[in-house]
Design a protein around this motif. Structure first.
Motif, short mmCIF file in Angstrom:
data_model
loop_
_atom_site.label_atom_id
_atom_site.label_comp_id
_atom_site.label_asym_id
_atom_site.label_seq_id
_atom_site.Cartn_x
_atom_site.Cartn_y
_atom_site.Cartn_z
N VAL A 170 0.84 -1.19 0.00
CA VAL A 170 0.00 0.00 0.00
C VAL A 170 0.88 1.25 0.00
O VAL A 170 1.82 1.35 0.79
CB VAL A 170 -0.94 0.02 1.23
CG1 VAL A 170 -1.79 1.27 1.23
CG2 VAL A 170 -1.83 -1.22 1.24
N LEU A 171 0.58 2.18 -0.89
CA LEU A 171 1.27 3.46 -0.93
C LEU A 171 0.43 4.47 -0.16
O LEU A 171 -0.76 4.61 -0.43
CB LEU A 171 1.44 3.91 -2.39
CG LEU A 171 2.11 5.26 -2.61
CD1 LEU A 171 3.55 5.23 -2.12
CD2 LEU A 171 2.03 5.65 -4.07
N VAL A 172 1.03 5.14 0.81
CA VAL A 172 0.29 6.08 1.64
C VAL A 172 0.99 7.41 1.73
O VAL A 172 2.21 7.50 1.54
CB VAL A 172 0.06 5.53 3.08
CG1 VAL A 172 -0.73 4.24 3.06
CG2 VAL A 172 1.35 5.36 3.82
N LEU A 173 0.21 8.46 2.01
CA LEU A 173 0.73 9.78 2.31
C LEU A 173 0.63 9.96 3.81
O LEU A 173 -0.46 9.99 4.37
CB LEU A 173 -0.12 10.85 1.59
CG LEU A 173 0.14 12.30 1.99
CD1 LEU A 173 1.55 12.72 1.61
CD2 LEU A 173 -0.90 13.22 1.37
N SER A 189 3.55 -1.41 -5.61
CA SER A 189 4.65 -1.92 -6.44
C SER A 189 4.51 -1.51 -7.90
O SER A 189 5.48 -1.53 -8.65
CB SER A 189 4.75 -3.43 -6.32
OG SER A 189 3.56 -4.04 -6.80
N GLU A 190 3.30 -1.08 -8.29
CA GLU A 190 3.07 -0.67 -9.68
C GLU A 190 3.28 0.83 -9.87
O GLU A 190 3.20 1.33 -10.99
CB GLU A 190 1.65 -1.04 -10.10
CG GLU A 190 1.39 -2.53 -10.08
CD GLU A 190 -0.06 -2.87 -10.38
OE1 GLU A 190 -0.78 -2.01 -10.93
OE2 GLU A 190 -0.48 -3.98 -10.05
#
Length: 80
Positions: free
Chosen positions: A2-5, A42-43
Motif C-alpha cells: 500500500v502506498l500512503v501519504l 509496487s506498480e
C-alpha cells in the motif's frame, strides 16, 4: 503493498486514542495519520510522484460496521 501519504494531525491522533480507550483495537502498535493512495504500490513509479505540499482537507467522519470477512480489498472502489 500500500502506498500512503503520511502526515501529522493531532486531531486524528486524539480521535484514535479515544477510540482505543472506548474499546477499539488495532493491528499496529502505533497510529500514524495517513491517506491511502494505492493498493498496488509496487506498480507506482515513485520517481514520478511529487510530494503533496498543499492543505489536506478531510470530510466528515463516516461510521460504518467493519467488514471483517477477509476480502475487503476486493470491494474497494478505484478510479482505474
Amino acid at each position: 503493498d500500500v502506498l500512503v501519504l503520511l502526515f501529522a494531525a493531532r486531531e486524528l491522533q486524539w480521535r484514535h486514542e479515544l477510540a482505543r480507550e472506548l474499546g477499539a483495537s488495532s493491528d499496529f502498535p502505533e497510529y500514524q495519520p495517513h491517506i491511502s493512495i494505492s493498493l498496488r504500490a509496487s506498480e507506482v513509479d515513485l520517481i514520478n510522484v511529487k510530494p503533496w505540499q498543499g492543505p489536506i482537507v478531510l470530510g466528515p467522519e463516516v461510521y460504518e460496521e467493519i467488514d471483517d470477512d477477509g476480502d475487503w480489498r476486493e470491494k474497494v472502489e478505484t478510479d482505474d
